[in-house]
Design an enzyme around this catalytic site. Sequence first.
Site, short mmCIF file in Angstrom:
data_model
loop_
_atom_site.label_atom_id
_atom_site.label_comp_id
_atom_site.label_asym_id
_atom_site.label_seq_id
_atom_site.Cartn_x
_atom_site.Cartn_y
_atom_site.Cartn_z
N GLY A 38 -6.27 2.53 1.65
CA GLY A 38 -5.48 2.50 2.64
C GLY A 38 -4.58 3.82 2.99
CD GLU A 93 -0.21 2.21 -3.50
OE1 GLU A 93 -0.99 2.26 -2.47
OE2 GLU A 93 -0.25 1.52 -4.16
CG ASP A 94 -1.87 1.51 1.66
OD1 ASP A 94 -1.20 1.15 0.59
OD2 ASP A 94 -2.68 0.74 2.18
CG ASP A 97 2.85 -6.02 -1.59
OD1 ASP A 97 2.65 -5.66 -2.40
OD2 ASP A 97 2.13 -6.50 -0.50
N GLY A 99 5.04 -4.27 -5.92
CA GLY A 99 5.49 -3.23 -7.05
C GLY A 99 4.55 -3.32 -8.10
CB THR A 101 -0.60 -1.60 -6.98
OG1 THR A 101 -1.17 -2.97 -6.60
CG2 THR A 101 -1.48 -0.46 -6.92
CG LEU A 102 4.10 2.71 -7.23
CD1 LEU A 102 3.34 3.74 -7.06
CD2 LEU A 102 5.48 2.93 -6.30
CE LYS A 125 4.13 -6.23 4.00
NZ LYS A 125 2.95 -7.37 3.96
CG PHE A 146 -1.55 -8.72 6.43
CD1 PHE A 146 -1.73 -8.90 5.02
CD2 PHE A 146 -2.30 -8.30 7.15
CE1 PHE A 146 -2.60 -8.29 4.40
CE2 PHE A 146 -3.46 -7.63 6.37
CZ PHE A 146 -3.68 -7.69 5.12
CG ASP A 153 -8.55 -3.08 5.02
OD1 ASP A 153 -9.64 -3.81 4.69
OD2 ASP A 153 -7.76 -2.87 4.18
NE ARG A 159 -10.24 0.64 5.27
CZ ARG A 159 -9.44 0.00 4.32
NH1 ARG A 159 -8.08 0.73 4.34
NH2 ARG A 159 -9.66 -0.60 3.23
#
Length: 169
Positions: A38, A93-94, A97, A99, A101-102, A125, A146, A153, A159
């Site tokens: 992303g 990061e794209d 939301d 948190g 993953t980050l 978000k 979303f 995507d 994308r």
Amino acid sequence: MPDLLISRAAIADRVSAIASAMCRDIGGPVHCVAVLNGAFIFLADLMRACDGPVTCDFLAVASYGAGQRSSGEVRITKDLDQSIEDRDVVIVEDIVDTGRTLSFLLATLRARGPRSLRTACLLDKRSRREVDVHVDYVGFVIPDRFVVGYGMDFDSRFRNLPDISVLDG
């Protein structure tokens, strides 16, 4: 077709502002680590907007699959090609939301010994945050919708849209 949320002109203005702040704050070579898939368009525009030296690398994580909601489990599917030890690193990061993953990426990359570690996300978000994670450079705070376009995507589609749009359904 998805409904427009943020225009390409607004994105370009905000990306330029983020790049200026990031390069000013770091004051030297910046090494960007983009989260695939992303963030690749955001990274490209961010790098072009930087006045100073900037390098990049990529990693990929999985947490979504084919749905619109995160599974909650984060795993690296493509690791970095270069060492980040003693470098000033910005995770690009794209969208942030929950948190999760980050937070995972910050812990993972911090253990690799960068001189500094910052974060930049195009979309935040905040209403969906489950893990308290700090983002240094934020493009736009958005509602819990979303979104697709500008590299993001749904099931590998949309994308290529130049704007950021909301996908309902």
